[in-house]
Motif scaffolding. Structure first.
Motif, PDB file in Angstrom:
ATOM      1  N   ALA A 115       0.628  -1.388   0.072  1.00 35.96           N
ATOM      2  CA  ALA A 115       0.092  -0.161   0.113  1.00 35.96           C
ATOM      3  C   ALA A 115       0.867   1.353   0.169  1.00 35.96           C
ATOM      4  O   ALA A 115       0.471   2.269  -0.634  1.00 35.96           O
ATOM      5  CB  ALA A 115      -1.110   0.014   1.099  1.00 35.96           C
ATOM      6  N   VAL A 116       1.959   1.307   0.808  1.00 34.50           N
ATOM      7  CA  VAL A 116       2.899   2.609   0.875  1.00 34.50           C
ATOM      8  C   VAL A 116       3.562   2.406  -0.696  1.00 34.50           C
ATOM      9  O   VAL A 116       3.658   3.716  -1.147  1.00 34.50           O
ATOM     10  CB  VAL A 116       4.005   2.357   1.891  1.00 34.50           C
ATOM     11  N   ALA A 121       4.037   5.619  -5.493  1.00 37.58           N
ATOM     12  CA  ALA A 121       4.195   5.650  -6.799  1.00 37.58           C
ATOM     13  C   ALA A 121       3.080   6.365  -7.613  1.00 37.58           C
ATOM     14  O   ALA A 121       3.251   7.309  -8.570  1.00 37.58           O
ATOM     15  CB  ALA A 121       4.137   4.135  -7.358  1.00 37.58           C
ATOM     16  N   ARG A 122       1.797   6.239  -6.973  1.00 42.46           N
ATOM     17  CA  ARG A 122       0.656   7.237  -7.572  1.00 42.46           C
ATOM     18  C   ARG A 122       1.080   8.598  -7.495  1.00 42.46           C
ATOM     19  O   ARG A 122       0.749   9.320  -8.319  1.00 42.46           O
ATOM     20  CB  ARG A 122      -0.341   6.658  -6.666  1.00 42.46           C
ATOM     21  N   ASP A 151     -12.385   1.834  -6.265  1.00 40.94           N
ATOM     22  CA  ASP A 151     -11.747   0.945  -7.420  1.00 40.94           C
ATOM     23  C   ASP A 151     -10.243   0.583  -6.884  1.00 40.94           C
ATOM     24  O   ASP A 151      -9.665  -0.460  -7.562  1.00 40.94           O
ATOM     25  CB  ASP A 151     -11.787   1.734  -8.422  1.00 40.94           C
ATOM     26  N   GLY A 152      -9.648   1.176  -5.966  1.00 42.11           N
ATOM     27  CA  GLY A 152      -8.223   0.862  -5.561  1.00 42.11           C
ATOM     28  C   GLY A 152      -8.032  -0.532  -5.105  1.00 42.11           C
ATOM     29  O   GLY A 152      -8.926  -1.367  -5.264  1.00 42.11           O
ATOM     30  N   ASP A 153      -6.773  -0.644  -4.588  1.00 42.13           N
ATOM     31  CA  ASP A 153      -6.212  -1.952  -4.257  1.00 42.13           C
ATOM     32  C   ASP A 153      -6.959  -2.230  -3.020  1.00 42.13           C
ATOM     33  O   ASP A 153      -6.840  -1.606  -1.948  1.00 42.13           O
ATOM     34  CB  ASP A 153      -4.806  -1.925  -4.046  1.00 42.13           C
ATOM     35  N   HIS A 154      -7.721  -3.346  -2.892  1.00 42.59           N
ATOM     36  CA  HIS A 154      -8.508  -3.615  -1.626  1.00 42.59           C
ATOM     37  C   HIS A 154      -7.801  -4.724  -0.717  1.00 42.59           C
ATOM     38  O   HIS A 154      -8.159  -5.164   0.184  1.00 42.59           O
ATOM     39  CB  HIS A 154      -9.687  -4.303  -2.082  1.00 42.59           C
ATOM     40  N   PRO A 158      -7.357   1.179   4.598  1.00 40.55           N
ATOM     41  CA  PRO A 158      -6.616   2.266   5.283  1.00 40.55           C
ATOM     42  C   PRO A 158      -7.248   2.570   6.673  1.00 40.55           C
ATOM     43  O   PRO A 158      -6.565   3.013   7.531  1.00 40.55           O
ATOM     44  CB  PRO A 158      -7.003   3.474   4.314  1.00 40.55           C
ATOM     45  N   SER A 159      -8.671   2.167   6.758  1.00 43.37           N
ATOM     46  CA  SER A 159      -9.026   2.492   7.965  1.00 43.37           C
ATOM     47  C   SER A 159      -8.738   1.344   8.982  1.00 43.37           C
ATOM     48  O   SER A 159      -8.652   1.867  10.235  1.00 43.37           O
ATOM     49  CB  SER A 159     -10.700   2.222   7.957  1.00 43.37           C
TER      50      SER A 159
END
Length: 177
Positions: A115-116, A121-122, A151-154, A158-159
Motif C-alpha cells: 500500500a505504501v 508511486a501514484r 476502485d483501488g487495491d483492496h 486504510p481504516s
C-alpha cells in the motif's frame, strides 16, 4: 522512500528548466547558481538526462539545456526512475504480491508495504514538473478521490491502519473515573 543526492539534484535542475521553459536554453552555470548545485556534478546529471532524451542541449554562446517536452508531460517518477531506479521503497510490486501469497505469517505487513509503495508511486506518477514548478507550496499529499478509494487495491484497508480520532480516544470506554 529514499532519494539519492543525484536524484534530488536532477529533480531540482528539471524543475528549474520547467520554470524557464519558454526562455530557451539555459546554461549549466545559470542552473547551478539558481539552484545552488555543484556545477561539475550537474554537468554529469544533465548528460544522463540528455542521453535519456529528457533534455536537449544547444551549443554556442546562446546555448545551454532545455526540456525536450513540455513540463506538463514530464512526471517526477520518470526523472526518479532514470536516476535512482525503481520507485518502490520496499521492493517491486510483483515481489510484494508474491510475499503476500506465500508468507501467511507476515501477510499483513507485506500488504502495508504494498500500500505504501502504491501510494508513493501514484503520487510521483501523477505529479508533473509543471505542477511543482508552478506551485512551490503543493499539499503534502494528494487525497484519493472517492472513486479511487472504491476502485483501488483492496488488499489493504486504510481504516485498519488509521490513527484513532481524538473523539474516539476520549470515548467512555477509554475514560476511567
Amino acid at each position: 522512500m529514499k532519494i539519492s543526492q543525484k536524484g534530488l539534484y536532477a529533480l531540482q535542475a528539471m524543475i528549474m528548466l520547467a520554470r524557464h521553459h519558454q526562455q530557451g536554453p539555459i546554461k549549466i552555470r545559470e542552473i547551478a547558481v539558481e539552484e545552488r548545485l555543484p556545477e561539475k556534478f550537474l554537468e554529469i546529471i544533465l548528460i544522463e538526462l540528455k542521453n535519456a532524451r529528457m533534455v536537449e542541449s544547444t551549443r554556442g554562446a546562446r546555448g545551454g539545456y532545455r526540456l525536450r517536452r513540455a513540463p506538463s508531460d514530464i512526471h517526477l517518477s520518470e526523472v526518479m526512475r532514470l536516476i535512482d531506479g525503481p520507485l518502490a521503497p520496499f521492493g517491486d510490486a510483483d515481489h510484494l504480491r508474491d510475499l503476500i501469497s506465500h508468507d501467511a505469517s507476515h501477510r499483513a505487513l507485506y500488504k502495508v508495504f504494498l500500500a505504501v509503495r502504491n501510494a508513493a508511486a501514484r503520487i510521483l506518477e501523477s505529479t508533473t514538473l509543471a505542477d511543482v514548478a508552478s506551485s512551490p507550496d503543493l499539499p503534502d499529499t494528494k487525497k484519493p478521490s472517492r472513486k479511487q478509494k472504491i476502485d483501488g487495491d483492496h488488499s489493504f484497508s486504510p481504516s485498519a491502519a488509521r490513527e484513532p480520532d481524538l473523539e474516539e480516544s476520549r470515548s467512555p470506554a477509554h475514560v476511567r473515573d
